[in-house]
Design an enzyme around this catalytic site. Structure first.
Site, PDB file in Angstrom:
ATOM      1  N   GLU A   7      -5.474  -5.186  10.314  1.00 45.33           N
ATOM      2  CA  GLU A   7      -4.456  -4.164  10.530  1.00 45.33           C
ATOM      3  C   GLU A   7      -4.732  -3.434  11.849  1.00 45.33           C
ATOM      4  OE1 GLU A   7      -2.448  -2.875   6.707  1.00 45.33           O
ATOM      5  OE2 GLU A   7      -4.259  -1.697   6.809  1.00 45.33           O
TER       6      GLU A   7
ATOM      7  N   HIS B 278      -9.455   0.986   4.627  1.00 47.27           N
ATOM      8  CA  HIS B 278      -8.188   1.202   5.329  1.00 47.27           C
ATOM      9  C   HIS B 278      -8.429   2.139   6.514  1.00 47.27           C
ATOM     10  CE1 HIS B 278      -4.120   2.500   6.227  1.00 47.27           C
ATOM     11  NE2 HIS B 278      -3.722   1.395   5.627  1.00 47.27           N
TER      12      HIS B 278
ATOM     13  N   GLY C 250       4.805   1.210   4.683  1.00 45.80           N
ATOM     14  CA  GLY C 250       6.117   1.844   4.516  1.00 45.80           C
ATOM     15  C   GLY C 250       7.136   0.969   3.798  1.00 45.80           C
TER      16      GLY C 250
ATOM     17  N   SER D 211       3.284  -2.277  10.308  1.00 46.05           N
ATOM     18  CA  SER D 211       4.732  -2.282  10.534  1.00 46.05           C
ATOM     19  C   SER D 211       5.379  -3.636  10.244  1.00 46.05           C
ATOM     20  CB  SER D 211       5.061  -1.816  11.952  1.00 46.05           C
ATOM     21  OG  SER D 211       4.650  -0.464  12.127  1.00 46.05           O
TER      22      SER D 211
ATOM     23  N   GLY E 195       2.228   2.128  10.653  1.00 46.28           N
ATOM     24  CA  GLY E 195       3.161   3.245  10.515  1.00 46.28           C
ATOM     25  C   GLY E 195       3.832   3.653  11.812  1.00 46.28           C
TER      26      GLY E 195
ATOM     27  N   ASN F 269       0.869  -1.182   0.000  1.00 43.30           N
ATOM     28  CA  ASN F 269       0.000   0.000   0.000  1.00 43.30           C
ATOM     29  C   ASN F 269       0.905   1.230   0.000  1.00 43.30           C
ATOM     30  OD1 ASN F 269      -1.838   2.041   0.428  1.00 43.30           O
ATOM     31  ND2 ASN F 269      -2.265   1.500   2.568  1.00 43.30           N
TER      32      ASN F 269
ATOM     33  N   GLU G 197      -6.899   4.576   7.599  1.00 44.99           N
ATOM     34  CA  GLU G 197      -6.746   6.017   7.304  1.00 44.99           C
ATOM     35  C   GLU G 197      -7.993   6.565   6.620  1.00 44.99           C
ATOM     36  OE1 GLU G 197      -2.999   5.581   5.290  1.00 44.99           O
ATOM     37  OE2 GLU G 197      -2.097   4.987   7.196  1.00 44.99           O
TER      38      GLU G 197
ATOM     39  N   LYS H 196       0.111   4.254  -0.353  1.00 48.71           N
ATOM     40  CA  LYS H 196      -0.542   5.459   0.180  1.00 48.71           C
ATOM     41  C   LYS H 196      -0.298   6.643  -0.769  1.00 48.71           C
ATOM     42  CE  LYS H 196       0.191   3.486   4.685  1.00 48.71           C
ATOM     43  NZ  LYS H 196       0.041   3.621   6.111  1.00 48.71           N
TER      44      LYS H 196
END
Ligand code: PEP
Length: 254
Positions: free
Chosen positions: A170, A98, A238, A216, A176, A9, A100, A11
């Site tokens: 998640e 997600h 990330g 992570s 993150g 992902n 976010e 982002k």
């Protein structure tokens, strides 16, 4: 049999030049180094999907995903992208829910049920994200909370449609942050979610459901997480922005 998947992902990261390089590096590394039945999905910003397709088309095990779609079919929704548009450029996957999107864009269970539905109607495979906040984990009702997210957004689907959905667990506190769920924590939740699917759709559907872990996950912890019997792969944020690290995570799932 359920699929093993490692999805990246991206982002809201990378310009076009960087997106092309990252994709071409991942495609080459996966083609040269990855064996077995793991599938790789790159969930990139909408704007790059068409340009990246010629790279991912080179290797059958790699495909593209969008990070969102609108819940309505078409119309006056300035700035939005429909599931039909994604289908028209042959993007097979779409992230839905997600954390976010839930947190910054107010997406709730009902809206996400609509997004899952329209994605499926257009032949897309939703990667449905769920997970608990740190506070919810500390209150220890986290198992019930995440199961309720599945019930609310997915359990109206027919068994056939449900079978096209990939679940990504998640924990929000791990996204993150560098804090990863331990393999015991991941396995506990994944087993609980699979049992929850079994209680509604039956054991066979549950056994065939792909449940990814995200939060992570990196090249150091991926092998331990993927060794859990109910963890079928990962959704990687990330670490998906670096071709070498992302490919190493894919290799941990072989
Ligand atoms: C994600 O955003 O889906 C994610 C898992 O991020 P990260 O790997 O950076 O925690």
């Amino acid at each position: 049999m359920r699929k093993r998947i490692v999805a990246g992902n991206w982002k809201m990261n990378k310009n076009l030049t960087e997106a092309l390089s990252l994709t071409s590096e991942v495609v080459n590394m996966v083609r040269d180094e990855v064996r077995g039945d793991v599938e790789v999905v790159l969930c990139t910003p909408f704007i790059y999907l068409t340009s990246l397709k010629k790279y991912t088309d080179e290797v059958t095990r790699i495909s593209l995903g969008a990070q969102n779609c609108h819940q309505n079919a078409s119309g006056a929704y300035t700035g939005e992208v429909s599931a039909a548009m994604l289908a028209s450029i042959e993007v097979p996957y779409v992230l839905v829910g997600h954390s976010e999107r839930r947190q910054y864009f107010g997406e709730n269970d009902e809206l996400l049920a609509q997004k899952v539905k329209i994605a499926l109607e257009n032949g897309l495979k939703p990667i449905f994200c769920c997970g608990e906040s740190l506070q919810q984990r500390q209150n220890e009702d986290f198992l019930a909370i995440v199961k309720a997210q599945l019930t609310a957004s997915l359990f109206d689907l027919s068994p056939e449609d449900f079978g096209k959905v990939v679940i990504a667990y998640e924990p929000i506190w791990a996204i993150g942050t560098g804090l990863t769920a331990s393999s015991d924590q991941a396995q506990e939740m994944h087993a609980e979610l699979r049992a929850h699917v079994a209680s509604h759709y039956g054991a066979q559907v549950a056994d065939d459901t792909t449940i990814l872990y995200g939060g992570s996950c990196n090249e150091k912890n991926a092998a331990e997480l993927f060794a859990c019997p109910d963890v079928d792969g990962g959704l990687i944020g990330g670490a998906s922005l670096k071709s070498r690290e992302f490919t190493n995570i894919v290799k941990a799932r072989m």
